[in-house]
Design a protein around this motif. Structure first.
Motif, short mmCIF file in Angstrom:
data_model
loop_
_atom_site.label_atom_id
_atom_site.label_comp_id
_atom_site.label_asym_id
_atom_site.label_seq_id
_atom_site.Cartn_x
_atom_site.Cartn_y
_atom_site.Cartn_z
N ALA A 127 0.83 -1.20 0.00
CA ALA A 127 0.00 0.00 0.00
C ALA A 127 0.87 1.26 0.00
N GLY A 128 1.91 1.28 0.83
CA GLY A 128 2.78 2.44 0.88
C GLY A 128 3.56 2.65 -0.40
N LEU A 129 4.03 1.56 -1.00
CA LEU A 129 4.78 1.65 -2.25
C LEU A 129 3.90 2.21 -3.37
N LEU A 130 2.71 1.68 -3.51
CA LEU A 130 1.84 2.13 -4.59
C LEU A 130 1.40 3.58 -4.40
N ALA A 131 1.19 3.98 -3.14
CA ALA A 131 0.78 5.36 -2.87
C ALA A 131 1.90 6.35 -3.18
N GLY A 132 3.15 5.91 -3.13
CA GLY A 132 4.27 6.82 -3.34
C GLY A 132 4.75 6.91 -4.78
N LEU A 133 4.12 6.19 -5.68
CA LEU A 133 4.57 6.20 -7.07
C LEU A 133 4.28 7.54 -7.73
N THR A 134 5.22 8.04 -8.49
CA THR A 134 5.06 9.28 -9.24
C THR A 134 5.28 9.00 -10.73
N GLU A 135 5.17 10.03 -11.55
CA GLU A 135 5.39 9.86 -12.97
C GLU A 135 6.84 9.45 -13.25
N TRP A 136 7.04 8.74 -14.35
CA TRP A 136 8.39 8.38 -14.76
C TRP A 136 8.59 8.78 -16.21
N PRO A 137 9.85 9.02 -16.61
CA PRO A 137 10.12 9.56 -17.95
C PRO A 137 9.57 8.69 -19.07
N ALA A 138 9.07 9.35 -20.10
CA ALA A 138 8.43 8.65 -21.21
C ALA A 138 9.39 7.72 -21.93
N TYR A 139 10.68 8.05 -21.94
CA TYR A 139 11.61 7.21 -22.69
C TYR A 139 11.80 5.84 -22.05
N TYR A 140 11.37 5.66 -20.79
CA TYR A 140 11.46 4.34 -20.18
C TYR A 140 10.72 3.30 -21.01
N THR A 141 9.60 3.70 -21.61
CA THR A 141 8.83 2.77 -22.43
C THR A 141 9.65 2.28 -23.62
N ARG A 142 10.36 3.21 -24.26
CA ARG A 142 11.18 2.84 -25.41
C ARG A 142 12.40 2.02 -24.98
N MET A 143 12.93 2.31 -23.78
CA MET A 143 14.15 1.65 -23.34
C MET A 143 13.95 0.17 -23.09
N ALA A 144 12.75 -0.24 -22.71
CA ALA A 144 12.51 -1.66 -22.43
C ALA A 144 12.83 -2.51 -23.64
N ALA A 145 12.31 -2.12 -24.81
CA ALA A 145 12.57 -2.88 -26.02
C ALA A 145 14.03 -2.80 -26.44
N LEU A 146 14.62 -1.60 -26.29
CA LEU A 146 16.03 -1.44 -26.66
C LEU A 146 16.94 -2.31 -25.80
N ASN A 147 16.66 -2.33 -24.49
CA ASN A 147 17.48 -3.13 -23.59
C ASN A 147 17.33 -4.62 -23.88
N ALA A 148 16.10 -5.04 -24.20
CA ALA A 148 15.86 -6.45 -24.48
C ALA A 148 16.58 -6.89 -25.75
#
Length: 370
Positions: A127-148
């Motif tokens: 509960a505490g972890l999910l409540a503390g989540l904030t936005e993350w940079p858009a390029y993270y989405t692209r990085m997943a495929a690049l890293n894989a």
């Protein structure tokens, strides 16, 4: 590498321990001395109460990863003695972690009394972890495929020089031309249409967050060395080859044309101006920063949403601020591109209350409307 593998790295032996936190395949690396654990590289999962983000694979996996992180941190701590040194695997302030502190190392013993995964039950931790989540940079989405797929060999050779005529064409086409100078230098005079993302701050994070995928990026800087530094930073986030670059001065980039500029000010200046006339104040910090403390009548538009929402801002003069002035200058440059009259507050937000500005707490953000 698999869970339990021991790998020789020079004079060190490293044991791999599976610790799902950021993704299902997140790993920790335990340093062995004479076969005994001496240290562990563990990122946000086991360091000063920080926790890895479980939301980087999307909402479908968030709850599952939060629970797996809880189990994996407990599993790792249960296998290591208290004196085992804990090292970070990324810098503090990274968007990969939530609640990271500012020290260089910890120990497993210290984490037993500081880490939420080791001091709370599972439901409280999740509960505490999910409540503390904030936005993350858009390029993270692209990085997943690049890293894989694995990154290609970096090409850090000098970028193709751009002439003033080419810069004008790229700006007219809606491409991003990024001026790497400090906000003070940029505000004093810059090529019309360019955006300021200084090398003296979170350059790569902001470029990766703000520039839409597949949009060409051209770099401007006073020296070739600064252009080369920017190239190295951008390669790390998947922008492997900017379209062009130019080392020089704003007048050279403008080819003799007129320069744009905007004013820099302090929170004390803002208080003085508001004593005589109303101005629109725009706060471009993130949601968690806004929730902690904010100017009572400011409009909240996080920087990464500004391009989409700047047309919604009411007319008139805009004073834009962040926590220190770095993001405010980026925002100001984007607003100047849109033809707005803008002042960037180049000041620490902690000084706002002392300047006599009303600071509010614990209410929902007020967003811009037409």
């Amino acid at each position: 590498m698999r869970d339990g593998d021991v790998v020789e790295v020079g004079d060190l032996a490293v044991r791999v321990v599976a610790t799902p936190g950021h993704t299902f395949t997140h790993l920790s690396y335990v340093l062995l001395a004479d076969g005994r654990p001496a240290g562990v590289f563990s990122g946000g999962s086991l360091l000063y109460g920080a926790v890895g983000r479980p939301d980087l694979l999307g909402p479908r996996h968030t709850h599952t990863l939060a629970r797996r992180q809880y189990a994996s941190v407990r599993r790792l701590a249960g296998r290591l003695p208290d004196q085992t040194v804990v090292y970070p695997t990324h810098g503090f302030g990274s968007y990969c972690a939530v609640g990271a502190g500012g020290a260089d190392t910890s120990t497993v013993g210290r984490e037993r009394v500081a880490n939420a995964a080791l001091t709370q039950d599972e439901e409280g931790f999740v509960a505490g972890l999910l409540a503390g989540l904030t936005e993350w940079p858009a390029y993270y989405t692209r990085m997943a495929a690049l890293n894989a797929a694995g990154p290609p060999p970096p090409d850090l050779s000098p970028l193709r020089p751009a002439t003033p005529a080419e810069l004008r064409r790229r700006l007219a086409a809606g491409e991003w031309v990024v001026d790497l100078r400090t906000r003070t230098a940029f505000a004093a005079g810059h090529l019309r249409g360019t955006v300021n993302v200084g090398l003296d701050g979170s350059f790569a994070t902001q470029v990766g967050w703000l520039v839409p995928g597949n949009t060409p990026v051209t770099l401007l800087a006073p020296t070739p060395a600064e252009l080369a530094e920017a190239q190295r930073e951008l390669v790390r986030i998947g922008i492997d080859r900017p379209a062009a670059a130019s080392a020089g001065t704003p007048r050279e980039w403008a080819g003799g044309g007129e320069l744009s500029r905007f004013a820099l000010a302090t929170f004390a200046d803002l208080a003085a101006v508001r004593a005589h006339r109303p101005v629109l104040v725009v706060d471009v910090r993130q949601r968690d920063e806004w929730a902690a403390a904010r100017l009572a009548d400011a409009v909240h538009v996080p920087l990464h949403l500004l391009a989409a929402r700047r047309a919604d801002l009411p007319g008139g003069e805009i004073w834009v601020h962040c926590a220190s002035g770095y993001r405010a200058a980026i925002a100001a440059s984007m607003l100047v591109v849109a033809g707005r009259q803008v002042v960037a507050v180049d000041d620490d937000f902690d000084r706002a209350a002392a300047a006599g500005l009303p600071v509010a707490y614990d209410s929902a953000p007020r967003h811009a409307t037409r």
